[in-house]
Design a protein around this motif. Structure first.
Motif, PDB file in Angstrom:
ATOM      1  N   ALA A 116       0.964  -1.307   0.093  1.00  0.00           N
ATOM      2  CA  ALA A 116      -0.197   0.019   0.042  1.00  0.00           C
ATOM      3  C   ALA A 116       0.891   1.146   0.071  1.00  0.00           C
ATOM      4  CB  ALA A 116      -0.982  -0.036   1.277  1.00  0.00           C
ATOM      5  N   TRP A 117       2.010   1.183   0.887  1.00  0.00           N
ATOM      6  CA  TRP A 117       2.743   2.226   0.785  1.00  0.00           C
ATOM      7  C   TRP A 117       3.509   2.598  -0.303  1.00  0.00           C
ATOM      8  CZ3 TRP A 117       5.438   4.748   5.472  1.00  0.00           C
ATOM      9  CH2 TRP A 117       4.624   4.801   6.679  1.00  0.00           C
ATOM     10  N   SER A 118       3.867   1.336  -1.069  1.00  0.00           N
ATOM     11  CA  SER A 118       4.876   1.753  -2.447  1.00  0.00           C
ATOM     12  C   SER A 118       3.826   1.995  -3.385  1.00  0.00           C
ATOM     13  CB  SER A 118       5.217   0.175  -2.717  1.00  0.00           C
ATOM     14  OG  SER A 118       6.082   0.058  -3.968  1.00  0.00           O
ATOM     15  N   GLY A 119       2.630   1.615  -3.671  1.00  0.00           N
ATOM     16  CA  GLY A 119       1.634   2.004  -4.566  1.00  0.00           C
ATOM     17  C   GLY A 119       1.168   3.471  -4.455  1.00  0.00           C
ATOM     18  N   MET A 120       0.894   3.910  -3.134  1.00  0.00           N
ATOM     19  CA  MET A 120       0.612   5.174  -3.154  1.00  0.00           C
ATOM     20  C   MET A 120       1.838   6.342  -3.435  1.00  0.00           C
ATOM     21  SD  MET A 120      -1.767   7.616  -2.471  1.00  0.00           S
ATOM     22  CE  MET A 120      -3.074   6.466  -1.840  1.00  0.00           C
ATOM     23  N   PHE A 121       2.870   5.929  -2.742  1.00  0.00           N
ATOM     24  CA  PHE A 121       3.885   6.597  -3.040  1.00  0.00           C
ATOM     25  C   PHE A 121       4.247   6.932  -4.629  1.00  0.00           C
ATOM     26  CE2 PHE A 121       8.800   7.190  -3.579  1.00  0.00           C
ATOM     27  CZ  PHE A 121       8.983   8.190  -2.783  1.00  0.00           C
ATOM     28  N   SER A 122       4.238   5.673  -5.490  1.00  0.00           N
ATOM     29  CA  SER A 122       4.431   5.567  -6.890  1.00  0.00           C
ATOM     30  C   SER A 122       3.322   6.466  -7.597  1.00  0.00           C
ATOM     31  CB  SER A 122       4.506   4.217  -7.298  1.00  0.00           C
ATOM     32  OG  SER A 122       5.579   3.513  -6.800  1.00  0.00           O
ATOM     33  N   ALA A 123       2.215   6.446  -7.093  1.00  0.00           N
ATOM     34  CA  ALA A 123       1.080   7.249  -7.550  1.00  0.00           C
ATOM     35  C   ALA A 123       1.313   8.606  -7.373  1.00  0.00           C
ATOM     36  CB  ALA A 123      -0.111   6.852  -7.033  1.00  0.00           C
ATOM     37  N   LEU A 124       1.595   9.189  -6.250  1.00  0.00           N
ATOM     38  CA  LEU A 124       1.924  10.414  -5.935  1.00  0.00           C
ATOM     39  C   LEU A 124       3.127  11.186  -7.065  1.00  0.00           C
ATOM     40  CD1 LEU A 124       1.029  10.551  -2.107  1.00  0.00           C
ATOM     41  CD2 LEU A 124      -0.291  11.660  -3.850  1.00  0.00           C
ATOM     42  N   THR A 125       4.121  10.280  -6.624  1.00  0.00           N
ATOM     43  CA  THR A 125       5.460  10.837  -7.188  1.00  0.00           C
ATOM     44  C   THR A 125       5.461  10.983  -8.851  1.00  0.00           C
ATOM     45  OG1 THR A 125       6.488   8.717  -7.066  1.00  0.00           O
ATOM     46  CG2 THR A 125       6.879  10.205  -5.503  1.00  0.00           C
ATOM     47  N   GLY A 126       4.578   9.821  -9.524  1.00  0.00           N
ATOM     48  CA  GLY A 126       4.386   9.744 -10.750  1.00  0.00           C
ATOM     49  C   GLY A 126       3.538  10.995 -11.399  1.00  0.00           C
ATOM     50  N   LEU A 127       2.623  11.224 -10.446  1.00  0.00           N
ATOM     51  CA  LEU A 127       1.754  12.351 -11.126  1.00  0.00           C
ATOM     52  C   LEU A 127       2.635  13.826 -10.987  1.00  0.00           C
ATOM     53  CD1 LEU A 127      -1.830  11.912  -9.178  1.00  0.00           C
ATOM     54  CD2 LEU A 127      -1.245  12.153 -11.648  1.00  0.00           C
ATOM     55  N   ALA A 128       3.486  13.869  -9.783  1.00  0.00           N
ATOM     56  CA  ALA A 128       4.294  15.026  -9.618  1.00  0.00           C
ATOM     57  C   ALA A 128       5.122  15.233 -10.775  1.00  0.00           C
ATOM     58  CB  ALA A 128       5.130  14.816  -8.401  1.00  0.00           C
ATOM     59  N   MET A 129       5.740  14.089 -11.366  1.00  0.00           N
ATOM     60  CA  MET A 129       6.811  14.319 -12.473  1.00  0.00           C
ATOM     61  C   MET A 129       6.101  14.559 -13.499  1.00  0.00           C
ATOM     62  SD  MET A 129       9.957  11.520 -13.272  1.00  0.00           S
ATOM     63  CE  MET A 129      11.277  12.193 -14.429  1.00  0.00           C
ATOM     64  N   MET A 130       4.837  13.896 -13.877  1.00  0.00           N
ATOM     65  CA  MET A 130       4.079  14.208 -15.099  1.00  0.00           C
ATOM     66  C   MET A 130       3.766  15.610 -15.189  1.00  0.00           C
ATOM     67  SD  MET A 130       0.149  13.066 -15.661  1.00  0.00           S
ATOM     68  CE  MET A 130      -0.260  14.401 -14.840  1.00  0.00           C
ATOM     69  N   VAL A 131       3.513  16.438 -14.191  1.00  0.00           N
ATOM     70  CA  VAL A 131       3.328  17.796 -14.292  1.00  0.00           C
ATOM     71  C   VAL A 131       4.306  18.547 -14.840  1.00  0.00           C
ATOM     72  CG1 VAL A 131       2.728  19.684 -12.894  1.00  0.00           C
ATOM     73  CG2 VAL A 131       1.633  17.698 -12.430  1.00  0.00           C
ATOM     74  N   THR A 132       5.478  18.259 -14.218  1.00  0.00           N
ATOM     75  CA  THR A 132       6.701  19.213 -14.776  1.00  0.00           C
ATOM     76  C   THR A 132       7.180  18.695 -16.225  1.00  0.00           C
ATOM     77  OG1 THR A 132       8.162  17.845 -13.461  1.00  0.00           O
ATOM     78  CG2 THR A 132       7.593  19.946 -12.561  1.00  0.00           C
ATOM     79  N   ALA A 133       7.055  17.397 -16.308  1.00  0.00           N
ATOM     80  CA  ALA A 133       7.327  16.841 -17.822  1.00  0.00           C
ATOM     81  C   ALA A 133       6.348  17.568 -18.883  1.00  0.00           C
ATOM     82  CB  ALA A 133       7.310  15.252 -17.991  1.00  0.00           C
ATOM     83  N   LEU A 134       5.268  17.506 -18.533  1.00  0.00           N
ATOM     84  CA  LEU A 134       4.213  17.958 -19.633  1.00  0.00           C
ATOM     85  C   LEU A 134       4.640  19.709 -19.552  1.00  0.00           C
ATOM     86  CD1 LEU A 134       0.978  16.267 -19.095  1.00  0.00           C
ATOM     87  CD2 LEU A 134       2.396  16.189 -21.102  1.00  0.00           C
ATOM     88  N   GLY A 135       4.788  20.009 -18.350  1.00  0.00           N
ATOM     89  CA  GLY A 135       4.924  21.627 -18.313  1.00  0.00           C
ATOM     90  C   GLY A 135       6.295  21.982 -19.109  1.00  0.00           C
ATOM     91  N   SER A 136       7.260  21.060 -19.470  1.00  0.00           N
ATOM     92  CA  SER A 136       8.494  21.456 -20.019  1.00  0.00           C
ATOM     93  C   SER A 136       8.143  21.563 -21.470  1.00  0.00           C
ATOM     94  CB  SER A 136       9.642  20.064 -19.773  1.00  0.00           C
ATOM     95  OG  SER A 136       9.943  20.338 -18.377  1.00  0.00           O
ATOM     96  N   GLY A 137       7.401  20.792 -22.013  1.00  0.00           N
ATOM     97  CA  GLY A 137       6.964  20.695 -23.467  1.00  0.00           C
ATOM     98  C   GLY A 137       5.833  22.028 -23.815  1.00  0.00           C
ATOM     99  N   ALA A 138       4.839  22.086 -22.956  1.00  0.00           N
ATOM    100  CA  ALA A 138       4.099  23.154 -22.926  1.00  0.00           C
ATOM    101  C   ALA A 138       4.555  24.510 -22.765  1.00  0.00           C
ATOM    102  CB  ALA A 138       2.719  22.817 -22.090  1.00  0.00           C
ATOM    103  N   LEU A 139       5.599  24.894 -21.948  1.00  0.00           N
ATOM    104  CA  LEU A 139       6.056  25.981 -21.408  1.00  0.00           C
ATOM    105  C   LEU A 139       7.555  26.120 -21.988  1.00  0.00           C
ATOM    106  CD1 LEU A 139       4.369  26.309 -18.154  1.00  0.00           C
ATOM    107  CD2 LEU A 139       3.642  27.095 -20.149  1.00  0.00           C
ATOM    108  N   MET A 140       7.843  25.596 -22.990  1.00  0.00           N
ATOM    109  CA  MET A 140       9.341  25.587 -23.276  1.00  0.00           C
ATOM    110  C   MET A 140       9.898  27.036 -23.551  1.00  0.00           C
ATOM    111  SD  MET A 140      11.818  23.713 -24.709  1.00  0.00           S
ATOM    112  CE  MET A 140      11.191  22.314 -25.454  1.00  0.00           C
ATOM    113  N   PRO A 141      11.023  27.398 -22.556  1.00  0.00           N
ATOM    114  CA  PRO A 141      11.376  28.690 -22.744  1.00  0.00           C
ATOM    115  C   PRO A 141      12.120  28.749 -24.062  1.00  0.00           C
ATOM    116  CG  PRO A 141      12.865  27.166 -21.566  1.00  0.00           C
ATOM    117  CD  PRO A 141      11.530  26.587 -21.988  1.00  0.00           C
ATOM    118  N   GLY A 142      12.517  30.073 -24.208  1.00  0.00           N
ATOM    119  CA  GLY A 142      13.375  30.607 -25.483  1.00  0.00           C
ATOM    120  C   GLY A 142      14.823  30.443 -25.395  1.00  0.00           C
ATOM    121  N   ALA A 143      15.491  30.566 -26.356  1.00  0.00           N
ATOM    122  CA  ALA A 143      16.926  30.355 -26.193  1.00  0.00           C
ATOM    123  C   ALA A 143      17.412  31.554 -25.529  1.00  0.00           C
ATOM    124  CB  ALA A 143      17.587  30.232 -27.590  1.00  0.00           C
ATOM    125  N   MET A 144      18.757  31.173 -24.860  1.00  0.00           N
ATOM    126  CA  MET A 144      19.607  32.549 -24.097  1.00  0.00           C
ATOM    127  C   MET A 144      20.965  32.210 -24.282  1.00  0.00           C
ATOM    128  SD  MET A 144      18.820  31.194 -20.220  1.00  0.00           S
ATOM    129  CE  MET A 144      20.141  32.338 -19.585  1.00  0.00           C
TER     130      MET A 144
END
Length: 466
Positions: A374-402
């Motif tokens: 139960a601990w492993s499943g809940m931990f994986s679910a929460l962390t997987g969602l967290a990484m998904m947010v920033t991974a999708l954000g990396s593509g949707a909010l791609m910064p400009g060159a600098m």
């Protein structure tokens, strides 16, 4: 099937041996068709994926972890997990050949969308099985041995993944419009004509082989011993919510969410940056993986002993510090400075060898007995969602060159730089996680003492007393 008797040394050894044997097949399968596989990335690139599609591809592996708690739903009323684990793994792996079939049946754009949807379904099913497997292994391998168990297992698996990766990389490069030096040489030796127009057939063959190998490994997994588990009578929702009521789990989950969100920044673009911006062939990427693997292999035993002696928390601290440095190599990399990428591969291999063991073992080490799944499943679910947010954000909010310090940074490199800073901040929530381990200051002192002794020994060799 399982036995409610005290665990014997022979049973533990058999568990380790069979787990390694089965793991060889799983490693090859994951290297060819799993989340993070360069071949999966190459297929997406072949189908015309752009930054947003690469973000989705990366996020799929993370959001699939949300389904890990279903592993407990599947096994809670069972007295054994083996059949459920094998059935789930077989269902996911059997679908893998469809990855290569879709591009032959559909237009490229439709094939890409269908592939992403299928990849999501397969990784989600496999995630449910992974959760059940974690509970199975947690019952079979005592806490005091787990660091060394996972270190030994990963060591063998990395070698096999390395060898198989080279073979399949050389083969798939033959079908690339820009095959690279090795594949070009092979084509010349074999007298082959240009094969880029047959890339679709090559991907079909590759993923068919992956599916067959993945299914073959399950025949070995079926021989692994199993201990009879307690039938959980509490409602599934209550069991999954229980970890959230534990203060230490909340601290662990808070750190995990923070850490995975940091890792998600720029995560979809490591391999696309290699292929598109650095012009690296699959074989060149495998060379990167080889260096990383060798470094990991050399460090795994040390990591296992370190974790068993000083705890997961201290090992994770060291991993975070090292992981902060890795993206900086990529920030300075260019087609004319590929040596930086290969130098980073060595540091990365050591870093993720330790972090990989910790992420597998951390939850198991702090979870109460019989609640590890139960601990492993809940931990994986929460962390997987967290990484998904920033991974999708990396593509949707791609910064400009600098420009930075005289270097012109590609937008992906800007993301790598931001990710480096974010990784270091993960030390803050990690300090709140409670684990029975040696204080980190004592670990630092031990490392300093070890280094001092080595320097003195080296000095004695260079300047012996006369």
């Amino acid at each position: 099937m399982g036995r409610a008797v005290p665990q014997s040394g022979s049973e533990l050894r058999r568990t380790m041996d069979i787990s390694i044997g089965e793991g060889l097949f799983s490693q090859i399968y994951a290297g060819l068709a799993g989340h993070g596989s360069v071949f999966v990335t190459k297929l997406a690139y072949h189908l015309g994926a752009g930054p947003m599609q690469f973000s989705v591809l990366s996020a799929i592996g993370m959001v699939s972890q949300v389904f890990q708690p279903l592993g407990l739903a599947v096994t809670r009323s069972l007295t054994a997990r083996k059949r459920a684990v094998i059935a789930l793994a077989a269902a996911g792996r059997a679908l893998t050949p469809l990855y290569g079939l879709l591009p032959l049946l559909l237009p490229r754009r439709d094939a890409l969308d269908a592939f992403l949807l299928l990849f999501f379904a397969v990784t989600s099913v496999l995630a449910v099985g992974t959760n059940a497997w974690m509970g199975w292994i947690g019952d079979m391998v005592p806490t005091r041995f787990r660091g060394r168990f996972f270190a030994r297992r990963n060591q063998v698996l990395m070698l096999v993944g390395l060898a198989s990766g080279f073979v399949f990389s050389a083969a798939i490069d033959l079908f690339d419009p820009h095959p690279g030096l090795v594949a070009s040489w092979m084509s010349g030796v074999l007298g082959l004509p240009p094969l880029s127009d047959r890339a679709g057939t090559a991907f079909l063959a590759l993923f068919c082989v992956a599916g067959v190998i993945g299914l073959a490994g399950l025949t070995i997994l079926a021989k692994q011993p199993e201990r009879r588990k307690v039938v959980e009578t509490a409602p599934w929702g209550s069991m999954m919510a229980k970890p959230l009521r534990e203060p230490n789990f909340r601290r662990l989950a808070f750190w995990g969410v923070w850490w995975l969100m940091a890792l998600g920044i720029g995560a979809p673009f490591w391999q696309p940056f290699m292929i598109g911006e650095l012009g690296m062939s699959v074989l060149m990427i495998m060379l990167y993986g080889t260096i990383s693997t060798i470094a990991g292999l050399l460090s795994l035993r040390a990591w296992g002993r370190f974790i068993d002696r000083y705890g997961n928390k201290n090992a994770m601290r060291l991993s975070i510090i090292m992981a902060t440095m890795n993206p900086l190599f990529w920030v300075a990399a260019s087609p004319s400075r590929l040596f930086l990428i290969y130098g980073e591969a060595f540091v990365s291999g050591i870093t993720w060898a330790g972090a990989g063991i910790v992420m597998t073992n951390f939850v198991l080490s702090v979870a109460p007995k019989h609640e590890q799944q139960a601990w492993s499943g809940m931990f994986s679910a929460l962390t997987g969602l967290a990484m998904m947010v920033t991974a999708l954000g990396s593509g949707a909010l791609m910064p400009g060159a600098m420009s930075l310090l005289g270097m012109d940074l590609h937008p992906m490199q800007v993301l790598f730089l931001v990710g480096s800073i974010a990784r270091l901040t993960a030390l803050i929530p990690l300090s709140g996680v409670r684990e029975q381990s040696v204080p980190f200051t004592a670990v630092v002192r031990r490392i300093q003492q070890f280094a001092a002794v080595r320097v003195l020994n080296l000095t004695a060799v260079i300047h012996p007393r006369r």
